[in-house]
Design a protein around this motif. Sequence first.
Motif, PDB file in Angstrom:
ATOM      1  N   ASP A  12       6.307   2.423  12.202  1.00 61.39           N
ATOM      2  CA  ASP A  12       6.663   2.861  10.854  1.00 61.39           C
ATOM      3  C   ASP A  12       5.904   2.068   9.796  1.00 61.39           C
ATOM      4  OD1 ASP A  12       7.925   0.430  10.963  1.00 61.39           O
ATOM      5  OD2 ASP A  12       9.712   1.109   9.903  1.00 61.39           O
ATOM      6  N   HIS A  13       4.869   1.329  10.227  1.00 64.77           N
ATOM      7  CA  HIS A  13       3.986   0.672   9.268  1.00 64.77           C
ATOM      8  C   HIS A  13       2.659   1.408   9.254  1.00 64.77           C
ATOM      9  CE1 HIS A  13       1.572  -1.036  12.503  1.00 64.77           C
ATOM     10  NE2 HIS A  13       2.690  -1.441  13.082  1.00 64.77           N
ATOM     11  N   ASP A  14       1.776   1.013   8.378  1.00 68.18           N
ATOM     12  CA  ASP A  14       0.507   1.716   8.228  1.00 68.18           C
ATOM     13  C   ASP A  14      -0.674   0.768   8.341  1.00 68.18           C
ATOM     14  OD1 ASP A  14      -0.768   4.196   7.929  1.00 68.18           O
ATOM     15  OD2 ASP A  14      -1.168   3.818   5.818  1.00 68.18           O
ATOM     16  N   PHE A  15      -0.488  -0.331   9.128  1.00 66.77           N
ATOM     17  CA  PHE A  15      -1.572  -1.294   9.373  1.00 66.77           C
ATOM     18  C   PHE A  15      -2.107  -1.906   8.073  1.00 66.77           C
ATOM     19  CE2 PHE A  15      -1.665   1.825  12.824  1.00 66.77           C
ATOM     20  CZ  PHE A  15      -1.594   1.004  13.936  1.00 66.77           C
ATOM     21  N   ARG A  16      -1.259  -1.962   7.034  1.00 69.18           N
ATOM     22  CA  ARG A  16      -1.685  -2.458   5.711  1.00 69.18           C
ATOM     23  C   ARG A  16      -2.844  -1.633   5.152  1.00 69.18           C
ATOM     24  NH1 ARG A  16       2.830  -5.190   4.585  1.00 69.18           N
ATOM     25  NH2 ARG A  16       3.381  -6.543   6.331  1.00 69.18           N
ATOM     26  N   ARG A  17      -2.940  -0.398   5.602  1.00 69.32           N
ATOM     27  CA  ARG A  17      -4.056   0.467   5.207  1.00 69.32           C
ATOM     28  C   ARG A  17      -4.155   0.641   3.691  1.00 69.32           C
ATOM     29  NH1 ARG A  17      -7.376   4.804   6.149  1.00 69.32           N
ATOM     30  NH2 ARG A  17      -6.961   6.705   4.948  1.00 69.32           N
ATOM     31  N   SER A  18      -3.025   0.955   3.061  1.00 67.90           N
ATOM     32  CA  SER A  18      -3.062   1.193   1.615  1.00 67.90           C
ATOM     33  C   SER A  18      -3.504  -0.049   0.864  1.00 67.90           C
ATOM     34  CB  SER A  18      -1.691   1.655   1.114  1.00 67.90           C
ATOM     35  OG  SER A  18      -0.702   0.676   1.356  1.00 67.90           O
ATOM     36  N   GLU A  19      -3.131  -1.235   1.367  1.00 72.01           N
ATOM     37  CA  GLU A  19      -3.530  -2.485   0.716  1.00 72.01           C
ATOM     38  C   GLU A  19      -5.022  -2.742   0.888  1.00 72.01           C
ATOM     39  OE1 GLU A  19      -0.728  -5.766   1.623  1.00 72.01           O
ATOM     40  OE2 GLU A  19       0.484  -4.192   2.543  1.00 72.01           O
ATOM     41  N   VAL A  20      -5.527  -2.479   2.082  1.00 71.99           N
ATOM     42  CA  VAL A  20      -6.956  -2.660   2.334  1.00 71.99           C
ATOM     43  C   VAL A  20      -7.764  -1.705   1.461  1.00 71.99           C
ATOM     44  CG1 VAL A  20      -8.802  -2.420   4.043  1.00 71.99           C
ATOM     45  CG2 VAL A  20      -6.631  -3.488   4.693  1.00 71.99           C
ATOM     46  N   LEU A  21      -7.365  -0.451   1.438  1.00 74.40           N
ATOM     47  CA  LEU A  21      -8.113   0.540   0.664  1.00 74.40           C
ATOM     48  C   LEU A  21      -8.009   0.287  -0.836  1.00 74.40           C
ATOM     49  CD1 LEU A  21      -7.566   3.892   2.594  1.00 74.40           C
ATOM     50  CD2 LEU A  21      -9.331   2.135   2.876  1.00 74.40           C
ATOM     51  N   LYS A  22      -6.918  -0.325  -1.269  1.00 74.68           N
ATOM     52  CA  LYS A  22      -6.807  -0.679  -2.692  1.00 74.68           C
ATOM     53  C   LYS A  22      -7.836  -1.745  -3.061  1.00 74.68           C
ATOM     54  CE  LYS A  22      -3.625  -2.067  -6.356  1.00 74.68           C
ATOM     55  NZ  LYS A  22      -4.662  -2.880  -7.025  1.00 74.68           N
ATOM     56  N   VAL A  23      -8.013  -2.730  -2.180  1.00 79.32           N
ATOM     57  CA  VAL A  23      -9.029  -3.757  -2.426  1.00 79.32           C
ATOM     58  C   VAL A  23     -10.410  -3.106  -2.492  1.00 79.32           C
ATOM     59  CG1 VAL A  23     -10.179  -5.788  -1.455  1.00 79.32           C
ATOM     60  CG2 VAL A  23      -7.684  -5.616  -1.376  1.00 79.32           C
ATOM     61  N   VAL A  24     -10.683  -2.210  -1.553  1.00 79.61           N
ATOM     62  CA  VAL A  24     -11.978  -1.524  -1.526  1.00 79.61           C
ATOM     63  C   VAL A  24     -12.183  -0.708  -2.800  1.00 79.61           C
ATOM     64  CG1 VAL A  24     -13.345   0.214  -0.291  1.00 79.61           C
ATOM     65  CG2 VAL A  24     -12.001  -1.451   1.000  1.00 79.61           C
ATOM     66  N   ALA A  25     -11.119  -0.020  -3.234  1.00 84.57           N
ATOM     67  CA  ALA A  25     -11.220   0.800  -4.448  1.00 84.57           C
ATOM     68  C   ALA A  25     -11.402  -0.057  -5.691  1.00 84.57           C
ATOM     69  CB  ALA A  25      -9.969   1.669  -4.582  1.00 84.57           C
ATOM     70  N   ASP A  26     -10.641  -1.143  -5.773  1.00 86.52           N
ATOM     71  CA  ASP A  26     -10.741  -2.026  -6.944  1.00 86.52           C
ATOM     72  C   ASP A  26     -12.142  -2.600  -7.091  1.00 86.52           C
ATOM     73  OD1 ASP A  26      -8.089  -1.564  -7.489  1.00 86.52           O
ATOM     74  OD2 ASP A  26      -7.366  -3.489  -6.708  1.00 86.52           O
ATOM     75  N   LEU A  27     -12.803  -2.834  -5.961  1.00 85.65           N
ATOM     76  CA  LEU A  27     -14.147  -3.411  -5.989  1.00 85.65           C
ATOM     77  C   LEU A  27     -15.240  -2.337  -6.060  1.00 85.65           C
ATOM     78  CD1 LEU A  27     -13.653  -6.201  -3.285  1.00 85.65           C
ATOM     79  CD2 LEU A  27     -13.732  -6.488  -5.770  1.00 85.65           C
ATOM     80  N   ASN A  28     -14.809  -1.067  -6.108  1.00 86.13           N
ATOM     81  CA  ASN A  28     -15.751   0.047  -6.198  1.00 86.13           C
ATOM     82  C   ASN A  28     -16.772   0.007  -5.063  1.00 86.13           C
ATOM     83  OD1 ASN A  28     -16.593   2.425  -7.487  1.00 86.13           O
ATOM     84  ND2 ASN A  28     -18.236   1.358  -8.563  1.00 86.13           N
ATOM     85  N   ILE A  29     -16.268  -0.255  -3.856  1.00 87.18           N
ATOM     86  CA  ILE A  29     -17.117  -0.355  -2.670  1.00 87.18           C
ATOM     87  C   ILE A  29     -17.190   1.007  -1.984  1.00 87.18           C
ATOM     88  CG2 ILE A  29     -17.205  -1.307  -0.316  1.00 87.18           C
ATOM     89  CD1 ILE A  29     -16.213  -3.949  -1.498  1.00 87.18           C
TER      90      ILE A  29
END
Length: 269
Positions: free
Chosen positions: A202-219
């Motif tokens: 029932d977790h998502d491997f911290r996926r949303s958190e990882v992708l937020k970092v990627v998005a914030d850095l415009n990577i």
Amino acid sequence: MSHDIVGVIREHYPNSLNLGWSGIGPLYYYQNLIEFGSVLKPETFLFIWFEGNDVTDLLEEQKTPLLAKYIGRKEPFGLFYLQAELDRFHQESIAEPTGVPIAAYTEKARQIVTLYNLRKLLGMGAAGSRHPIIFDWLSKMGGKKQTQNYPPLAADTLRKILSDARDVVAGWGGRFILVYLPAWKRACGRMKDMENHCPVLDHDFRRSEVLKVVADLNIELVDLVPVFETEDDPFGLFFFPGSHYSERGFRVVAEAILRHMEGGTTRRG
């Protein structure tokens, strides 16, 4: 011919080089970028994030004194130019007549003394944090959820190394792409005859958190989760449940990367 991700990419880009090896995580990736990528200066640098263990790998690696020296560092220590010395060291380490390195015996002894395999089964410490198998079984039997057991993302460290990696690659005029790879558990429920055997998740491997970092850095991002979710036979993407990808899985990943690289469209995180 290699059938892993880089092997398939080499069919189109023969000079592609794999700077990774078994058992390493994100901070090692960054170290290799700094020490070797900054010397070789490839046109495109792929930073692979595997959700199955990179969250725990990063937590462990940032505690390692030598690796921690790379956090916030953009200049190499010069490992690229020590290759001859390193080769000599490894050759001298192979001292047994059988040709088996002493280091192999030492590692086996260390695992026995530290109960490595037992701790891995129980999901304890560095040995087991990647694959807490028994907790999955107990969770399914008891119908309990696992959210609290999944480790946190070292977001500050990830943000720093990705930001620096992006800047270093841009500094030599290269293209920096993060590739997000899904774990087998994400596809388990869609695998034929596996529905009743999948661990509770029932977790998502911290996926949303990882992708937020990627998005914030415009990577730039190549996200394989949607690709895997559209596969008709997700079981065939893995050798067996719990393993890394099969030959077909690696090809699906590599072809998605190639489509992204050659398509002219840049997806940002």
